[in-house]
Scaffold this motif. Structure first.
Motif, short mmCIF file in Angstrom:
data_model
loop_
_atom_site.label_atom_id
_atom_site.label_comp_id
_atom_site.label_asym_id
_atom_site.label_seq_id
_atom_site.Cartn_x
_atom_site.Cartn_y
_atom_site.Cartn_z
N ILE A 115 25.80 34.41 25.14
CA ILE A 115 26.84 33.22 25.62
C ILE A 115 25.89 32.00 25.64
CG2 ILE A 115 28.07 32.38 27.40
CD1 ILE A 115 29.44 34.71 25.99
N SER A 116 24.72 32.07 25.93
CA SER A 116 24.03 30.86 26.02
C SER A 116 23.69 30.35 24.49
CB SER A 116 22.41 31.15 26.60
OG SER A 116 22.90 31.38 27.95
N PHE A 117 23.49 31.34 23.77
CA PHE A 117 23.23 30.70 22.33
C PHE A 117 24.57 30.48 21.59
CE2 PHE A 117 23.88 32.34 17.81
CZ PHE A 117 22.96 31.57 17.14
N LEU A 118 25.78 31.17 21.95
CA LEU A 118 26.68 30.42 21.30
C LEU A 118 27.07 29.10 21.85
CD1 LEU A 118 28.98 33.62 21.43
CD2 LEU A 118 27.96 32.76 19.35
N LEU A 119 26.81 28.95 23.14
CA LEU A 119 27.33 27.45 23.84
C LEU A 119 26.18 26.31 23.08
CD1 LEU A 119 27.64 28.53 27.27
CD2 LEU A 119 29.37 27.56 26.06
N ARG A 120 25.11 26.79 22.35
CA ARG A 120 24.44 25.80 21.90
C ARG A 120 24.50 25.73 20.37
NH1 ARG A 120 21.08 27.90 25.99
NH2 ARG A 120 20.00 26.33 27.33
N THR A 121 25.69 26.62 19.89
CA THR A 121 25.73 26.68 18.50
C THR A 121 27.01 25.61 18.27
OG1 THR A 121 24.88 28.77 18.20
CG2 THR A 121 26.11 28.28 16.39
N PRO A 122 27.01 24.88 17.40
CA PRO A 122 28.42 24.21 16.83
C PRO A 122 29.13 24.89 16.37
CG PRO A 122 26.37 22.62 16.68
CD PRO A 122 25.88 24.32 17.02
N GLY A 123 30.45 24.61 16.47
CA GLY A 123 31.47 25.67 15.92
C GLY A 123 31.74 27.03 16.54
N ALA A 124 30.89 27.31 17.48
CA ALA A 124 31.09 28.65 18.31
C ALA A 124 31.76 28.34 19.45
CB ALA A 124 29.80 29.63 18.43
N LEU A 125 31.00 28.26 20.80
CA LEU A 125 31.57 27.95 21.96
C LEU A 125 31.20 26.46 22.40
CD1 LEU A 125 30.98 31.37 23.94
CD2 LEU A 125 32.95 30.43 22.81
N GLN A 126 30.37 25.77 21.62
CA GLN A 126 30.09 24.74 22.11
C GLN A 126 30.90 23.41 21.73
OE1 GLN A 126 26.66 22.80 20.03
NE2 GLN A 126 25.70 21.88 22.07
N ALA A 127 31.18 22.52 22.77
CA ALA A 127 32.35 21.47 22.40
C ALA A 127 31.75 20.66 21.61
CB ALA A 127 32.38 20.76 23.54
N ALA A 128 32.67 20.25 20.56
CA ALA A 128 32.36 19.31 19.57
C ALA A 128 31.84 17.95 19.89
CB ALA A 128 33.55 19.17 18.69
N GLY A 154 35.46 36.13 30.06
CA GLY A 154 35.65 34.85 30.24
C GLY A 154 35.56 33.96 29.03
N ALA A 155 34.55 34.37 28.01
CA ALA A 155 34.26 33.75 26.98
C ALA A 155 35.75 34.02 25.75
CB ALA A 155 32.84 34.21 26.11
N PHE A 156 35.89 35.31 25.82
CA PHE A 156 37.01 35.68 25.07
C PHE A 156 38.42 34.72 25.42
CE2 PHE A 156 36.74 39.72 22.49
CZ PHE A 156 35.51 39.80 22.08
N ALA A 157 38.48 34.81 26.72
CA ALA A 157 39.76 33.90 27.26
C ALA A 157 39.81 32.40 26.78
CB ALA A 157 39.78 34.32 28.71
N GLY A 158 38.48 31.92 27.05
CA GLY A 158 38.25 30.51 26.80
C GLY A 158 38.55 30.29 25.07
N TRP A 159 37.72 30.98 24.50
CA TRP A 159 37.86 30.76 22.98
C TRP A 159 39.22 30.93 22.41
CZ3 TRP A 159 38.94 34.04 18.95
CH2 TRP A 159 38.60 33.51 17.26
N VAL A 160 40.15 31.81 22.89
CA VAL A 160 41.32 31.99 22.35
C VAL A 160 42.12 30.55 22.89
CG1 VAL A 160 43.46 33.40 22.78
CG2 VAL A 160 41.48 34.52 22.25
N ALA A 161 41.87 30.29 24.34
CA ALA A 161 42.61 29.43 24.67
C ALA A 161 42.69 28.04 23.98
CB ALA A 161 42.30 28.98 26.16
N TRP A 162 41.35 27.77 23.48
CA TRP A 162 41.21 26.27 22.65
C TRP A 162 41.28 26.38 21.03
CZ3 TRP A 162 36.37 27.44 25.36
CH2 TRP A 162 35.45 27.81 24.76
N SER A 163 41.28 27.78 20.89
CA SER A 163 41.23 28.05 19.39
C SER A 163 42.69 28.15 18.82
CB SER A 163 40.31 29.08 18.97
OG SER A 163 38.99 28.93 19.19
N PHE A 164 43.44 28.77 19.41
CA PHE A 164 44.97 28.91 19.20
C PHE A 164 46.00 28.25 19.99
CE2 PHE A 164 42.20 32.49 18.12
CZ PHE A 164 42.60 32.68 16.76
N PRO A 165 46.26 26.91 19.98
CA PRO A 165 47.01 26.27 20.72
C PRO A 165 48.53 26.70 20.84
CG PRO A 165 45.73 24.63 19.39
CD PRO A 165 45.70 26.02 18.96
N MET A 166 48.85 27.14 22.00
CA MET A 166 50.37 27.62 22.10
C MET A 166 51.07 26.84 23.36
SD MET A 166 49.91 31.39 21.34
CE MET A 166 48.12 31.79 22.11
N PRO A 167 52.30 27.04 23.46
CA PRO A 167 52.82 26.39 24.68
C PRO A 167 52.74 27.35 25.83
CG PRO A 167 54.51 27.43 23.14
CD PRO A 167 53.29 27.28 22.24
#
Length: 433
Positions: free
Chosen positions: A221-234, A159-172
């Motif tokens: 995943i918990s660590f990455l969700l607390r890390t700006p620039g990783a999985l945490q929302a800006a 799920g983390a891979f899918a989400g990160w690719v989804a918002w990091s590489f905008p595509m139609p």
């Protein structure tokens, strides 16, 4: 005087021929014998055992519902004076609970229109979708002879891979959705492939490794969700990911009114792919050979260690699809570290109930999805704790894991054994002779 010759004794052959022949038992008809044996195999087979396991679990659940109901407890105090009151209370408690379970999982008869009444069924399909994905992955590992307890970690990483690719590489659309789904498959395959590689190279036990990797994945995943620039929302301090772009979200299968998405169609395709892989491909034949007897497979020239790596990677890919569903369909507004929702362990029960067969896993996923979807309605309508549903699920696994217990309760034969009636008849005839 003439000599008289004494009579000669008959020869043994003549005595044997003169003795009456012992009656022989009638030979059974071949057609009847085959039919009876087939019926015995069906009645003692895995399908009947699975159905009866579900039935027994529901019976035990009914007993627990009746015992914990306040009205039943009150009427039990004067049972011998008016037994009908207690029986009526038991009927109302159990019948009302299971009626609410049905209306929350299949069809709500209280809705005025069909479109509203069928909404619980779509909720069941939505709840069953990740269970089918996870169950297929766990079942594939079972077929190779591996016990995959790492569903939680594989769901989280996929799920983390899918989400990160989804918002990091905008595509139609639909390219963004396809790439995100593939990323989730790769994530789950990578995380499970670690287990297969360690099993092949070092002989590490897959149960220990998968359990440990569950913890690693959760805290990572918990660590990455607390890390700006990783999985945490800006722009936020909350441990939550950004929202999934609309182009990468799984669209609703029947519109926005219902919760079921196109992920359910993907689950059907995954079940068919599992069937083709295990029954029609050369790789699936090698998987089954390794699962039946690794030593014999190695003697036949099959690379057992290589099959462990391939098998766990493919199994993790199936489980990763459950993470894709959780991120792209269930929580498109952003996910937290607990988006797996315990599905990794529920998938083990689905695989066990489905006997590691694609159709069985699919049906088992629908059953557990119905229990999960209807359990909340049963709790809201009748005040029955949702723990009753968890107990029923656990009892299903218990009875599935103990087929001799189910056969003993219902007096079922063991498949492959012949009936004792012909042997008893033969013994009685021999005794009379």
């Amino acid at each position: 005087m003439s000599e008289t010759t004494p009579p000669t004794a008959p020869e043994p052959e003549q005595q044997a021929s003169a003795a009456p022949a012992a009656p022989q038992p009638p030979a059974p008809s071949p057609v009847t014998s085959r039919g009876q044996q087939a019926l015995r195999d069906i009645m003692g087979g895995s399908l009947v055992i699975s159905v009866l396991a579900v039935f027994l679990a529901l019976v035990v659940g009914a007993v627990l519902i009746a015992v914990t109901d306040p009205t039943v407890q009150q009427t039990a105090g004067y049972f011998f004076a008016r037994p009908s009151d207690m029986l009526q209370a038991v009927w109302n408690a159990v019948g009302g609970a299971y009626r609410s379970l049905f209306e929350g999982a299949i069809y709500n008869t209280g809705r005025p229109d069909f479109a509203g009444g069928i909404q619980p069924l779509t909720n069941t399909l939505s709840a069953a979708t990740p269970l089918i994905f996870g169950g297929l992955g766990i079942a594939l590992a079972f077929r190779i002879g591996l016990f995959n307890i790492g569903g939680q970690g594989q769901i989280l990483i996929g799920g983390a891979f899918a989400g990160w690719v989804a918002w990091s590489f905008p595509m139609p659309f639909p390219l963004a959705l396809i790439v995100a789904i593939l990323a989730g498959i790769v994530g789950g395959a990578f995380w499970a492939g670690i287990v297969g590689w360690l099993k092949a190279q070092t002989g590490a036990h897959e149960v220990i490794v998968t359990i440990m990797l569950n913890y690693v994945a959760f805290y990572l995943i918990s660590f990455l969700l607390r890390t700006p620039g990783a999985l945490q929302a800006a722009g936020t301090n909350n441990p939550k990911s950004p929202a999934i772009p609309e182009a990468a979200q799984l669209p609703g299968l029947f519109g926005i009114r219902y919760t079921v998405t196109w992920a359910f169609v993907l689950a059907i395709a995954a079940a068919f792919a599992y069937w083709w892989l295990m029954n029609r491909s050369n790789l699936g034949f090698r998987f089954r050979a390794v699962g039946e007897n690794p030593s014999a497979a190695r003697t036949a020239g099959i690379g057992v260690e290589r099959m462990y790596i391939y098998g766990m990677a493919i199994a993790g890919g199936f489980v990763g699809l459950a993470g894709v569903n959780q991120v792209l369909a269930t929580t498109p507004g952003g996910f937290s570290s607990g988006f797996d929702a315990g599905l990794g362990f529920d998938a083990i029960t689905v695989a066990l109930l489905g006997r590691s067969k694609p159709l069985g896993v699919f049906i088992a996923g629908l059953l557990f999805g119905a229990l999960k979807s209807g359990g909340y309605v049963m709790q809201a309508a009748n005040g029955i704790p949702i723990d009753i549903v968890l107990i029923v699920q656990s009892l299903i696994v218990l009875f599935i894991a103990a087929p001799p217990l189910v056969r003993a309760i219902f007096g079922l034969p063991k498949p492959g054994t012949a009936s004792r009636r012909p042997r008893r008849a033969a013994k009685s005839v021999a005794k009379e002779a």
